[in-house]
Scaffold this active site. Structure first.
Site: not given
Lengths: 496, 496
Positions: B261-262, B265, B291
């Site tokens: 997830h990170e 980003h 997102e």
């Protein structure tokens, strides 16, 4: 707003920028990725410029002019006006274009130095060094001095120190210690350090160093320990004074003494009250006094028999091979003297000689009696005279330190002065705390820290070094205490 | 200096301050000692204020006024003038005193929220939340809006989004997904996730996550991975985009999906060219688009069968108990659906419901149709309606998120929009890269990254979200792609 409020607000803003700059610098050495360097130098440049603009602003100048003769200031406020005032005057003395020019030359000189050291090629560094010497001489003229241009630069690192005073300090040291070193080497019995042979896991060393720092009462809630190539301590603010260290698997004690050294610096800043931060004087009285705090914890404390009596079982917790080691053998092994080429690896007896070599050269460069071109020869001659060793190449000789590439002329003496201040302070400390050895042996470092807090730390830069020394020891700096300390200690270890 | 040069210099300075602020924020969560908080908040406050002053300065306003009608600007320069201009106008619309007042109330509300959540005592937080809602409504009036005060706030997070549009997006989603969830729970076969039971050493997880990040082509030379309590990604500048993560020994996949997830980003910001940074538009097109990048890597990629086909042997390198695990079992175990109380733990099917609950409440608070006092009841009712679960207390209910205590009304929809954007983009991506599954299965993430760089990353905030979606997919946001994605995927996993 009255003048004092304005003054405190400007100084407060300078402190906030300094805090951000400290963090940016710490991060650059510890966590910043390689590709982050371009933006980092822009950010650092911008904040430094803002800091410089505040320091040299007319607004601050006006406040200072008024406050210098004002009544009703606290003692610390008066000290702040003195120290910040001096910084203001000195920084305004140099034309802004010259500072910018020098700063560009500095970046180029540093890059050139890295390459020159790698190739051991002094010739490649020479034109850059000549430029940096040129700037230093120009700066000295702008700052002004009474006797020697070097005095103008020393003031940055060691307020009140001069070339003449340094010579007067060095001469007796040299006269006593050069023959003492010869005696040690020729007639002394070198301690057996073979119990430190081996490979020591870096992660275990890291945990050991953490413990050592806890032992000396370094406050981890107001700091931290990170890994770097070249250890340093950085003050981000009250409550945030960080230590860095490195771990060589072949040299166990290198990390332990590194931690104690940086721990000594950090205790100084952790011991400064918030009011000093607010007033811009939460720094060492001088570089030399700051160094005295690291050297005392590293050497007078860390390289003592009481310390190793306490620390041997601690060491054995982390490295069980030391379970049966004797404290006195560890103590002796931690105190081997050997004249060597590299300053940062030098022992207590030989360290100052490395500084004397650099001082002779710096003073000569500043007054023009020495040419940059002659440096390799002069360096090697001086090493021979003081230490009896000659570098096989310039990388291990005149090119070893980063300082000159950064234009830091006048910085080196601080290292020596730190040793001398430490010995003199420690003599007083021992008198005033007669049970010091017993507490250290018992692992209780509270009395030691209490004394340092009370006598040194809490004043920060409120007093200049000689005034501080008088308050603590009753006298200005006197190098003979260092001579007694070193000759007694090493005379005994080497069974002279 | 011409206007464009002046403009670029002001925006450049804002970027330098932003970089320092990012580092200060990152350090606060990762390395700052507890006692460093006081000076940190002063430093952050000071730099934020300087940044705000630049953004709202008359000088910037004058530049913007000229550049808005100027010819000869590059496409990116025009985009910069649009986005920075909007920020300038919005920030000037609010009186400075009100911002300061709100900022003080925010600090108090956050402190109160922490205590209230701990005690599960909504009453203690209520007066603070009422204040924060009051400020949000005032801000909305100052910003201005056409239809609904919520629209004025949404603009900060999702340019162009309105309450009406959100309702139109949510209604069909709700209508399709609420019965689908019921079907899954009642008629589906829940995958067996017991192969993930156990305790997984944190340090090994950390190394595994590092590998996962290397796999997706996160550039460690332009970033780093640090430990925190609540993972986030921070952009310190081009070449310095850092990830943080946490490691729960009982939940192996939590850290892996956290890293992905990170990582999603971070790839976005690592993919923005330097010119975007220089122009102040090196950020996401919107929070929702940002997102979408994290959700796509975490879910469409990380929770797919091709990914686990590749990743099973990698996982087994670190945790040998998975040597004989089957990719399809890991895939199924990574995709268990379970209606739960806490948003941040929600799966792909239920996540958006958590946002719908918050959206209903936020819109009502802003237009005055809902009172803060009724929140616990309304929250629990909505949870029952959407998810069929009711919190046993407010700590696990209405008090679970930090956002409202910070005055971030309008933020939550971005999380849902991110899921929807991701599904729609991924559909196009699959069409344009028909061999995507094969490359992922082979551990080659270059085609995926290449597509994202080309279509999304390199534009940063140059385009607003709907324009970007049109450029990428040919259409503005259409939630039906998410519905197809989720019903097909989970229908198959749950064997409906």
């Amino acid at each position: 707003m009255d003048t004092l409020t304005t003054y405190r607000s400007i100084v407060g803003d300078m402190g906030k920028l300094a805090s951000a700059l400290s963090l940016l610098g710490w991060d650059q050495q510890t966590h910043m990725p390689t590709k982050g360097v371009a933006i980092r130098s822009q950010v650092t440049g911008k904040l430094s410029k803002m800091q410089f603009e505040l320091l040299t602003s007319d607004e601050l100048g006006t406040c200072l002019a008024e406050l210098r003769t004002a009544n009703g200031l606290s003692e610390l406020e008066r000290a702040s006006v003195r120290r910040v005032g001096k910084d203001h005057d000195r920084n305004r003395a140099i034309p802004a274009e010259l500072i910018e020019e020098q700063s560009i030359a500095q970046t180029q000189a540093q890059t050139a130095w890295i390459a020159a050291r790698q190739a051991s090629d002094f010739g490649a560094f020479r034109p850059h060094l000549e430029k940096m010497v040129g700037y230093a001489r120009k700066f000295a003229e702008y700052y002004g001095y009474e006797e020697h241009p070097y005095d103008a630069l020393l003031e940055d690192y060691e307020p009140g120190m001069t070339c003449r005073k340094l010579k007067a300090i060095i001469e007796p040291l040299r006269a006593e210690l050069v023959p003492f070193l010869r005696q040690l080497m020729e007639k002394g019995t070198r301690p057996d350090a073979s119990l430190l042979d081996g490979t020591f896991d870096a992660e275990t060393q890291r945990r050991l160093c953490r413990r050592a720092l806890e032992v000396i009462r370094y406050d981890f809630e107001a700091g931290g320990l990170a890994d770097v190539a070249h250890p340093f301590t950085t003050t981000i603010g009250p409550g945030d004074v960080r230590i860095t260290n490195r771990y060589l698997e072949a040299h166990l004690l290198s990390s332990v003494f590194g931690a104690l050294h940086e721990g000594g610096h950090a205790l100084y800043n952790q011991g400064m009250p918030e009011e000093l931060y607010a007033l811009g004087i939460a720094r060492g009285s001088s570089n030399g006094i700051h160094e005295s705090q690291s050297r005392m914890i590293e050497n007078q404390v860390g390289r003592s028999l009481p310390f190793w009596t306490f620390f041997q079982p601690v060491l054995a917790e982390f490295f069980p091979q030391f379970k049966k080691a004797k404290a006195k053998d560890l103590y002796a092994a931690a105190n081997v003297v050997s004249p060597s080429l590299i300053r940062v690896e030098a022992d207590e007896v030989t360290y100052n000689f490395h500084i004397m070599v650099r001082f002779e050269i710096e003073a000569g460069l500043l007054d023009g009696s020495i040419d940059v071109a002659d440096l390799p020869r002069l360096w090697n001659d001086a090493m021979k005279r003081y230490l009896g060793v000659v570098p096989p190449n310039d990388a291990q000789g005149v090119l070893q330190d980063v300082h000159w590439s950064m234009g830091y002329f006048g910085y080196f003496p601080s290292y020596m002065l730190g040793n001398l201040y430490a010995a003199q302070m420690f003599r007083t400390l021992r008198k005033e705390l007669p049970t010091l050895d017993k507490s250290i042996q018992a692992g209780n470092f509270e009395p030691l820290l209490g004394w340092l807090r009370e006598k040194v730390h809490r004043y920060g830069a409120a007093y200049e070094p000689q005034e501080l020394m008088k308050r603590i020891t009753g006298h200005e700096l006197d190098g003979s205490h260092f001579v007694s300390y070193v000759t007694e200690k090493y005379g005994a270890i080497y069974r002279l």
